[in-house]
Design a protein around this motif. Structure first.
Motif, mmCIF file in Angstrom:
data_model
loop_
_atom_site.group_PDB
_atom_site.id
_atom_site.type_symbol
_atom_site.label_atom_id
_atom_site.label_comp_id
_atom_site.label_asym_id
_atom_site.label_seq_id
_atom_site.Cartn_x
_atom_site.Cartn_y
_atom_site.Cartn_z
ATOM 1 N N SER A 139 61.890 -13.711 35.700
ATOM 2 C CA SER A 139 60.703 -14.141 34.650
ATOM 3 C C SER A 139 60.615 -13.273 33.777
ATOM 4 N N THR A 143 61.257 -14.319 29.670
ATOM 5 C CA THR A 143 60.252 -14.118 28.626
ATOM 6 C C THR A 143 60.568 -13.557 27.370
ATOM 7 N N ALA A 147 61.155 -15.113 23.827
ATOM 8 C CA ALA A 147 59.844 -14.715 22.892
ATOM 9 C C ALA A 147 60.205 -14.631 21.554
ATOM 10 N N ARG A 155 56.743 -21.190 24.312
ATOM 11 C CA ARG A 155 55.966 -20.910 25.267
ATOM 12 C C ARG A 155 55.789 -21.576 26.751
ATOM 13 N N ILE A 158 59.240 -21.515 28.436
ATOM 14 C CA ILE A 158 59.355 -19.991 28.985
ATOM 15 C C ILE A 158 58.694 -20.151 30.604
ATOM 16 N N HIS A 159 57.427 -20.989 30.232
ATOM 17 C CA HIS A 159 56.601 -21.241 31.761
ATOM 18 C C HIS A 159 57.405 -22.226 32.650
ATOM 19 N N SER A 162 60.796 -20.447 34.058
ATOM 20 C CA SER A 162 60.309 -19.360 35.066
ATOM 21 C C SER A 162 59.880 -20.257 36.279
ATOM 22 N N LEU A 581 53.452 -13.754 27.507
ATOM 23 C CA LEU A 581 53.888 -14.748 26.707
ATOM 24 C C LEU A 581 53.684 -14.840 25.382
#
Length: 583
Positions: A139, A143, A147, A155, A158-159, A162, A581
């Motif tokens: 995770s 990120t 990033a 964003r 990434i969520h 993960s 994040l």
């Protein structure tokens, strides 16, 4: 979440196999009394020893007897089973841990897969800690990987990536699917909705908090009681070692509750399918159409839960302990998405439109590019998300920094396993008779088998990834060279062997604890530490003040070692979890 409570009940129900009354057996105090009374003579060769195993000239001062004399005088049987001792030790030292197993995260539709995850967790805490640590490190890595990119929906990406560590994720770039998903403004809803739909949690609840509090309080109270009520009271049935041996479970449960893994396979499948109904794709003539109208069943990001492949079976099970099996394929999926976002971000930074014939529309800093600059033909969209890469430097099949993350996760997992098992081993080792006996050997065997299971299954996952990526297709058939075929067979063999070993080890650790509480190990052979002392084996029966001091020091050291190891693991998770994040 689905939990195999029946399995936990079964483990607790094993105790019913023990009788509820004391039965006739060996009395070691009577054996020592006979030796002290001179029944077998008064010389140094009658079998009387001190607490170090040395023969004593005055047998009336003997505190132990040699193994050979123990067999002769006491016989080979065990001390009588005492229900009062067994029930007190079992309910204080073992039952809370068995109850805490039910708080582990599961989620597979198949109950057998959930049972499989229980056996793997209990049978190999090393593997459980490895998957937990790897999840946290992944995770943080994803990120940092995405990033720096400034294109819209980073964003959310990434969520999503993960959260999908608990799922067999597949990313498809063919036909402009992935590029369209990233570039087209019509797909902004896809990213937003999927982020919301998979935002369900298996986290703290009253039940989980109560279970953890019960275990912590029970452990603290029993540790205190074991010192204040007298160390010599049922010393060989004392659960100090058992409590330390199981302490690994606390940071594992707390860690997963903090991570809140998305492991409900039904909800995950439903969320991804619902989101994919919103997806759009660019066409060759520059139009944007829903993917469901694009004459294809493929999607840019999809789950392969229903696909059947014996090689990749563990990847399909969404229980978090199987994250070790999904690690390398997940990294490759992240790399596909990362490369596309990187290329799109570079073009965005250079003010390049997807369609070069459309002039760039200036927007405020931090705002999305204008929708006119995010549309084009399928080829233009694909080119917009294709990074420049030198031909002499093809992308690795393994992924960036996988070795460092595997090494760090392995180090923490081994520390937790051997810190807790080592503490239990020390506590029993320094309880007279000192040395490797049945109790300490059972703890050592548990830790060794746990480590072997971890080695077998991690090796299997590496071979699986190698076999899956070392192939090509000809006329619709997958063609593998002999190294890939050998890796495939070895991977399946290692996986089956590792799971069988874990199943045996999970049952072994419970049974060995029950044996300790039930006086099964209270016999001449086990009490004399024959494993370690061999021909010089002896059985200490009466403890001296110096023995009590040594035992107290060993028990305190074991509690500090096991507790410190658990605290370090919990602290590590809290430091690395929830990386910031991008805005």
């Amino acid at each position: 979440m689905k939990s195999p409570h029946k399995f936990v009940a079964f483990l607790a129900g094993v105790t019913l196999a023990f009788p509820t009354t004391a039965v006739a057996g060996t009395n070691f105090d009577d054996c020592l009394t006979k030796v002290r009374n001179g029944t077998f003579g008064v010389g140094v060769d009658v079998g009387g020893t001190d607490d170090r195993g040395y023969p004593v000239a005055n047998v009336s001062l003997a505190t132990g007897i040699t193994y050979s004399r123990c067999i002769q005088v006491c016989g080979g049987g065990q001390e009588p089973f005492q229900w009062s001792v067994f029930s007190q030790q079992f309910s204080s030292w073992l039952l809370p841990w068995l109850a805490l197993v039910s708080q582990l995260p599961f989620g597979a539709n198949d109950k057998l897969d959930n049972l499989d995850s229980v056996l793997l967790t209990v049978g190999s805490p090393t593997l459980a800690a490895y998957s937990l640590t790897l999840t946290v490190l992944n995770s943080r890595w994803v990120t940092r990987r995405l990033a720096p990119y400034t294109y819209p929906n980073v964003r959310n990406a990434i969520h999503i990536l993960s959260s999908l560590q608990q799922s067999p994720i597949r990313v498809l770039k063919e036909g402009g699917l992935l590029a369209s998903l990233i570039v087209l403004p019509q797909n902004d809803d896809w990213w937003t909705e999927l982020t919301e739909w998979i935002d369900f949690t298996h986290t703290w609840s009253i039940s989980a908090a109560t279970s953890i509090a019960w275990v912590v309080i029970a452990y603290v109270f029993t540790v205190i009681d074991s010192f204040t009520l007298g160390i010599t009271n049922s010393i060989n049935s004392n659960g100090q070692g058992v409590g330390s041996l199981w302490l690994w479970l606390l940071p594992i449960v707390i860690g997963w509750l903090q991570i809140s893994p998305k492991c409900d396979s039904a909800r995950l499948s439903s969320a991804v399918e619902r989101a994919n109904k919103l997806a759009h794709v660019a066409t060759d003539d520059g139009h944007v159409v829903p993917v469901k109208e694009a004459q294809t069943e493929a999607r840019a990001i999809e789950l392969t839960l229903t696909e059947v492949d014996d090689l990749r079976r563990d990847e399909k099970c969404t229980a978090p302990i199987f994250n070790y099996a999904r690690f390398l394929p997940w990294v490759q999926a992240v790399e596909d998405v990362s490369e596309a976002f990187q290329a799109a971000s570079d073009h965005f930074h250079n003010h390049d439109s997807v369609d070069p014939s459309i002039d760039w529309v200036t927007v405020e800093r931090g705002q999305k590019p204008n929708e006119r600059n995010r549309v084009g033909t399928r080829t233009q969209v694909e080119n917009y998300c294709t990074p420049w890469q030198p031909a002499e430097r093809p992308r690795s099949r393994w992924g960036p920094k996988v070795v460092s993350r595997m090494f760090l996760a392995s180090a923490l997992a081994l520390m937790l396993q051997w810190g807790t098992a080592g503490a239990a081993l020390i506590q029993v080792w320094y309880t007279p008779t000192r040395g490797l006996g049945c109790r300490s050997a059972s703890y050592l065997l548990y830790a060794v088998l746990s480590t072997i299971v971890w080695m077998l299954l991690v090796t299997s996952s590496i071979l699986t990834h190698y076999a899956s990526t070392t192939q090509y297709h000809f006329e619709g058939r997958a063609i593998r060279h002999w190294p890939a075929r050998a890796a495939r067979r070895a991977s399946i063999i290692f996986r089956c062997l590792g799971k069988l070993t874990a199943a045996f080890n999970s049952l072994w650790v419970v049974v060995s604890c029950l044996f300790q509480f039930g006086s099964f190990f209270d016999n001449c052979y086990c009490n004399s530490s024959v494993f370690w002392l061999r021909d010089h084996a002896y059985n200490v029966i009466a403890l001296q003040p110096g023995d009590v001091t040594s035992i107290t020091s060993a028990w305190i050291g074991g509690v500090c070692l096991a507790g410190g190891t658990a605290i370090i693991c919990v602290g590590f998770i809290n430091v690395f979890i929830d990386p910031p994040l991008p805005d």
